[in-house]
Design a protein around this motif. Structure first.
Motif, short mmCIF file in Angstrom:
data_model
loop_
_atom_site.label_atom_id
_atom_site.label_comp_id
_atom_site.label_asym_id
_atom_site.label_seq_id
_atom_site.Cartn_x
_atom_site.Cartn_y
_atom_site.Cartn_z
N UNK A 1 0.83 -1.21 0.00
CA UNK A 1 0.00 0.00 0.00
C UNK A 1 0.86 1.26 0.00
N UNK A 2 1.93 1.26 0.78
CA UNK A 2 2.77 2.45 0.86
C UNK A 2 3.44 2.79 -0.46
N UNK A 3 3.79 1.75 -1.23
CA UNK A 3 4.48 1.99 -2.50
C UNK A 3 3.53 2.05 -3.68
N UNK A 4 2.23 1.87 -3.43
CA UNK A 4 1.22 1.95 -4.49
C UNK A 4 1.26 3.33 -5.14
N UNK A 5 1.09 3.38 -6.44
CA UNK A 5 1.17 4.65 -7.17
C UNK A 5 0.13 5.64 -6.68
N UNK A 6 -1.09 5.17 -6.41
CA UNK A 6 -2.10 6.11 -5.94
C UNK A 6 -1.78 6.61 -4.54
N UNK A 7 -1.43 5.69 -3.63
CA UNK A 7 -1.16 6.10 -2.26
C UNK A 7 0.04 7.05 -2.18
N UNK A 8 1.00 6.88 -3.08
CA UNK A 8 2.12 7.83 -3.11
C UNK A 8 1.57 9.25 -3.35
N UNK A 9 0.73 9.37 -4.36
CA UNK A 9 0.13 10.68 -4.64
C UNK A 9 -0.65 11.18 -3.43
N UNK A 10 -1.39 10.28 -2.77
CA UNK A 10 -2.24 10.68 -1.66
C UNK A 10 -1.44 11.23 -0.49
N UNK A 11 -0.43 10.48 -0.03
CA UNK A 11 0.28 10.98 1.15
C UNK A 11 1.37 11.99 0.80
#
Length: 268
Positions: A106-116
């Protein structure tokens, strides 16, 4: 002769204006909601992971995904579908084998990167809004250079999704035989949503269709690539929905296991 300095392109300087940006919409709403949503989920998940209780319903074989696979010596024997080999300690989650990989996925997911990046780090908080940091280094330094490991965490997440699917199927076979209740629907819905998120991952899409010169020669991989691409178009939606489904599934199993509510049974 033209030199490199003559052909170099330099961005124009920032306009000499007092405001930090010229946006007049509520652009801070997105980052604020993201911080609130992720913080609430992390607090709840952390509590449940280390609570080490009310995770298994023996009457119906319901196992919360936060404790799957349950491999600690402290696990209830019937809930440990793959054995118990980790020491029982309040500092070690019962599902310590899977949780670090799911967190890394989850932390390295492309979307979650943008989110956090946008919400917690303000890097940048929104389009046409200056970065909150004076210096930008991208993902070239530790720890952000580890984002490149996302493709490998995908394989682990895929395997864990298989295990969650196994748990959902096993829940249809209680000690009294075949059974079907509301908890089965909750577990099954969570698994389906997890597959939508996992199968729509950017890395999964590349695995399905990457390095192919002719889709016509690989019809099966092409079909899988089209499905993954369709899910990938809504990757942000699946990312948030699965956070909600994981928490709701865990809360439902906890509620039944703690005796707060009775599972609504349809068969047996």
């Amino acid at each position: 002769m033209t030199t490199t300095e003559d052909t170099a392109v330099s961005p124009p300087p920032r306009a000499a204006i007092t405001p930090r940006n010229l946006r007049t919409d509520s652009w801070m709403r997105g980052p604020i909601l993201t911080v609130v949503g992720i913080t609430i989920w992390v607090v709840y998940a952390t509590f449940r992971v280390f609570y080490q209780g009310d995770y298994w319903v023996p009457d119906y074989h319901y196992l919360t995904p936060f404790y799957s696979p349950c491999v600690s010596e402290g696990c209830i024997p019937d809930s440990a579908h793959f054995g118990r080999f980790l020491p029982d300690s309040p500092l070690i989650p019962y599902a310590a084998v899977s949780l670090p990989f799911l967190l890394a996925f989850r932390l390295t997911c492309y979307y979650y990167r943008k989110a956090y990046y946008r919400s917690f780090w303000l890097s940048p908080p929104a389009c046409a809004v200056p970065d909150g940091h004076a210096k930008y280094t991208g993902e070239t330094r530790f720890p952000l250079v580890g984002q490149n490991l996302h493709r490998y965490f995908f394989y682990a997440a895929f395997l864990i999704s298989v295990i969650n699917t196994y748990d959902a199927i096993l829940a249809f076979h209680s000690p009294e035989g075949f059974g079907f209740g509301l908890g089965n629907l909750v577990l099954l819905a969570n698994v389906v949503l997890l597959w939508c998120y996992t199968f729509g991952c950017h890395s999964c899409r590349h695995v399905m269709g990457g390095r192919l010169k002719h889709f016509s020669k690989h019809p099966i991989r092409y079909r899988l690539w089209t499905i993954s691409s369709a899910l990938n178009n809504r990757h942000m939606m699946w990312a948030w929905i699965t956070l909600a489904s994981l928490a709701l599934t865990d809360f439902y199993v906890m509620s039944v296991a703690a005796g707060w509510i009775d599972d609504l049974r349809f068969v047996n």
